[in-house]
Scaffold this active site. Structure first.
Site, PDB file in Angstrom:
ATOM      1  N   PRO A  84       0.809  -1.163  -0.125  1.00 14.27           N
ATOM      2  CA  PRO A  84       0.071  -0.070   0.044  1.00 14.27           C
ATOM      3  C   PRO A  84       0.954   1.213   0.036  1.00 14.27           C
ATOM      4  O   PRO A  84       2.151   1.190  -0.191  1.00 14.27           O
ATOM      5  CB  PRO A  84      -0.656  -0.211   1.151  1.00 14.27           C
ATOM      6  CG  PRO A  84       0.385  -0.700   2.264  1.00 14.27           C
ATOM      7  CD  PRO A  84       0.918  -1.689   1.318  1.00 14.27           C
ATOM      8  N   TRP A  85       0.079   2.166   0.003  1.00 20.92           N
ATOM      9  CA  TRP A  85       0.850   3.694  -0.046  1.00 20.92           C
ATOM     10  C   TRP A  85       1.196   4.242   1.190  1.00 20.92           C
ATOM     11  O   TRP A  85       1.970   5.384   1.371  1.00 20.92           O
ATOM     12  CB  TRP A  85       0.126   4.796  -1.050  1.00 20.92           C
ATOM     13  CG  TRP A  85      -1.399   4.877  -0.840  1.00 20.92           C
ATOM     14  CD1 TRP A  85      -2.229   4.253  -1.720  1.00 20.92           C
ATOM     15  CD2 TRP A  85      -2.091   5.551   0.141  1.00 20.92           C
ATOM     16  NE1 TRP A  85      -3.419   4.841  -1.080  1.00 20.92           N
ATOM     17  CE2 TRP A  85      -3.430   5.259  -0.077  1.00 20.92           C
ATOM     18  CE3 TRP A  85      -1.733   6.135   1.348  1.00 20.92           C
ATOM     19  CZ2 TRP A  85      -4.432   5.837   0.669  1.00 20.92           C
ATOM     20  CZ3 TRP A  85      -2.750   6.643   2.214  1.00 20.92           C
ATOM     21  CH2 TRP A  85      -4.098   6.687   1.884  1.00 20.92           C
TER      22      TRP A  85
ATOM     23  N   LYS B 157       4.355  -5.547  -6.499  1.00 18.04           N
ATOM     24  CA  LYS B 157       3.822  -4.405  -6.971  1.00 18.04           C
ATOM     25  C   LYS B 157       3.575  -3.207  -6.106  1.00 18.04           C
ATOM     26  O   LYS B 157       2.726  -3.627  -5.124  1.00 18.04           O
ATOM     27  CB  LYS B 157       2.485  -4.624  -7.996  1.00 18.04           C
ATOM     28  CG  LYS B 157       1.958  -3.282  -8.716  1.00 18.04           C
ATOM     29  CD  LYS B 157       0.754  -3.318  -9.104  1.00 18.04           C
ATOM     30  CE  LYS B 157      -0.227  -2.842  -7.990  1.00 18.04           C
ATOM     31  NZ  LYS B 157      -0.218  -1.573  -7.784  1.00 18.04           N
ATOM     32  N   PRO B 158       4.218  -2.262  -5.902  1.00 16.40           N
ATOM     33  CA  PRO B 158       3.905  -1.102  -5.031  1.00 16.40           C
ATOM     34  C   PRO B 158       2.857  -0.513  -5.277  1.00 16.40           C
ATOM     35  O   PRO B 158       2.265  -0.559  -6.312  1.00 16.40           O
ATOM     36  CB  PRO B 158       5.414  -0.367  -5.009  1.00 16.40           C
ATOM     37  CG  PRO B 158       5.702  -0.350  -6.324  1.00 16.40           C
ATOM     38  CD  PRO B 158       5.469  -1.727  -6.731  1.00 16.40           C
TER      39      PRO B 158
ATOM     40  N   SER C 271      -7.123  -2.189   1.076  1.00 17.16           N
ATOM     41  CA  SER C 271      -8.358  -2.120   1.590  1.00 17.16           C
ATOM     42  C   SER C 271      -9.248  -3.403   1.484  1.00 17.16           C
ATOM     43  O   SER C 271      -8.838  -4.291   0.835  1.00 17.16           O
ATOM     44  CB  SER C 271      -9.132  -1.043   0.541  1.00 17.16           C
ATOM     45  OG  SER C 271      -9.320  -1.600  -0.588  1.00 17.16           O
TER      46      SER C 271
ATOM     47  N   GLU D 188      -4.034  -8.491   4.819  1.00 15.88           N
ATOM     48  CA  GLU D 188      -3.860  -7.402   5.783  1.00 15.88           C
ATOM     49  C   GLU D 188      -4.695  -6.395   5.415  1.00 15.88           C
ATOM     50  O   GLU D 188      -4.168  -5.602   4.374  1.00 15.88           O
ATOM     51  CB  GLU D 188      -2.466  -7.153   6.260  1.00 15.88           C
ATOM     52  CG  GLU D 188      -2.438  -6.550   7.724  1.00 15.88           C
ATOM     53  CD  GLU D 188      -2.679  -5.032   7.797  1.00 15.88           C
ATOM     54  OE1 GLU D 188      -3.943  -4.893   8.208  1.00 15.88           O
ATOM     55  OE2 GLU D 188      -1.894  -4.288   7.484  1.00 15.88           O
TER      56      GLU D 188
END
EC number: 1.2.1.19
Length: 477
Positions: free
Chosen positions: A150-151, A175-176, A227, A248
């Site tokens: 995630p970011w 993959k970011p 999410s 998660e």
């Protein structure tokens, strides 16, 4: 001038086949800092082919060899800390001091833990469970793993994915997030000097790229931090291919405050734990549940503590926290705060101004909300704390558990018996007592219900990246 980013596949940076791109924006001022490709099926195929080629060799390395690689990686992160901080700050706007302390420093510690964990996996004792036959257990890597980060903590979440997967002997395609890829690419460059080609591959892109990864026939496991909506999509897609999944997801963490707690200190702590990283933390305090007899007093304490925080300054070193990560999320938060119902009171903060420099949200405290209100039930992912009152332990537990999430919670009391009862009754993967948010590498992190399943950190996370094989020998053969 913004840079054009590349994928990292088979030990080298390569141009993506996909022609579409994403503008990477610094959320402190809305300035473009990079252009990232949206990888297509050809890029994903190339990454998984590289990971598959590397899997047999890497999967047969000794635990000592994997330990050394992870220790070397930790050392390289320390040596390139400033480069990592700058790369991440460009994408997240997080204060540099926060990235340095809470991601780079913690990430190095976690990598060293996973290095040690590589040498601790074990099975049950070998013995004769059937006469004339000896059985034992092999723990093996699952093989190739697809991972999506995630970011909100780009560097640290990549560590939580890569560390246990590599310790267990897997190869990875990661993959970011589409808005925060740069610190992950610095990590890939460092790993390129440490690991054999193909062990770690990074593909850039959006949700469509992630979907291609989950649908791909090669990975045996898919790991996502993101999410609930994304988690459901990943779980459904992975199930069609009978892939293992590790999810998660979100949180809506309650902090249950009893009247016998140190109220002033607790209020300051909860505001800090609720606004850290602009509240963009799935374990952040979001719902404050306080005993009725001290409710009004405690709301005032929270408001005073929130008023002491600073954000939105041009000099980010003066900020207690930075901006929200992107314009889409900023607008979503503004809309939620604009829908505060008439029966509730915005004690401090509220709807941030639109059109200013950066996506900053003031520390916000809202009282008077009801259990079925949107801001109680849905994740806000912003520096917003809601306050509800309870009359006794039973009501406190009902309010705390009365959401779809089950990731994190905390209890604030000076009574040991109260703390013990609440830690038993709260339906969350982690329960803190008189603290919140703090994590250590040795203990697992992961939730229940809509917060997903699977554990990050600890030996439990390394085990999740393994499969168990029973081997039986006939003694007479």
């Amino acid at each position: 001038m913004s840079s054009r980013l590349q994928n990292f596949i088979d030990g080298a940076f390569v141009e993506a086949h996909g022609q579409d791109t994403i503008e990477i924006i610094n959320p402190t001022d809305g300035r473009q800092v990079a252009v990232s490709p949206i990888s297509d099926a050809a890029d994903v195929d190339a990454a998984f082919a590289a990971a598959q080629r590397a899997a047999t060799t890497w999967g047969r390395t000794t635990p000592a060899e994997r330990q050394k690689a992870l220790l070397d990686f930790a050392d390289a992160v320390e040596a390139h800390a400033e480069e990592l901080v700058e790369a991440q700050h460009r994408n997240t706007g997080q204060p540099r001091w926060m990235i340095t302390q809470e991601e780079i420093g913690m990430g190095v510690d976690h990598l060293r833990f996973f290095a040690g964990a590589a040498r601790t996996l074990e099975g049950r004792a070998a013995m004769e469970y059937m006469e004339g036959h000896t059985s034992y257990i092999r723990r093996e890597p699952v093989g190739v793993v697809a991972q999506v980060t995630p970011w909100n903590y780009p560097f640290l979440m990549a560590v939580w994915k890569l560390g246990p997967a590599l310790a267990a002997g897997n190869t990875v395609v990661l993959k970011p997030s589409d808005t925060t890829p740069e610190s992950t690419l610095v990590m890939a460059q460092l790993l390129g000097d440490i690991l054999p080609a193909g062990v770690v591959n990074v593909v850039l892109g959006d949700g469509g790229t992630g979907q291609l990864m989950v649908e791909h026939p090669t990975p045996a496991m898919v790991s996502l931090t993101g999410s609930v909506r994304a988690g459901r999509q990943v779980a459904a897609t992975a199930a069609r291919g009978l892939k293992q999944s590790h999810l998660e997801l979100g949180g809506k963490a309650p902090a249950v405050v009893f009247a016998d707690a140190d109220l002033e200190a607790t209020a300051k702590a909860l505001v800090e734990f609720g606004t850290f990283n602009a509240g963009q933390d799935c374990t952040a305090v979001t719902r404050v549940l306080v005993e009725h007899s001290v409710h009004d007093e405690f709301v005032e304490m929270l408001a005073r503590a929130a008023a002491e925080l600073t954000t939105g300054e041009a000099d980010e070193s003066k900020n207690d926290y930075g901006p929200l990560n992107n314009s889409r999320h900023f607008q979503t938060v503004r809309e939620k705060l604009s829908r505060v119902p008439a029966h509730a009171t915005v004690v401090t903060g509220g709807v941030p101004e639109a059109g200013g420099a950066g996506y900053f949200v003031p520390p916000t405290v809202i009282s008077g909300l009801r259990q079925d209100d949107e801001l109680i039930q849905e994740e806000t992912f912003a520096p917003v704390l809601t306050v509800q009152s309870f009359s006794d332990e039973a009501e406190a537990v009902a309010l705390a558990n009365g959401v779809a999430y089950g990731l994190a919670s905390s209890v604030w009391t000076s009574d040991h018996g109260t703390a013990m009862r609440l830690t038993r009754e709260l339906d969350f993967g982690c329960v803190w007592v008189n603290t919140h948010v703090l994590l250590v590498a040795e203990m697992p992190h992961g939730g229940f219900k809509d917060s997903g399943y699977g554990k990050d950190l600890s030996l439990y996370s390394v085990e999740e990246y393994t499969r168990v094989k029973h081997v039986m020998h006939a003694l007479g053969q």
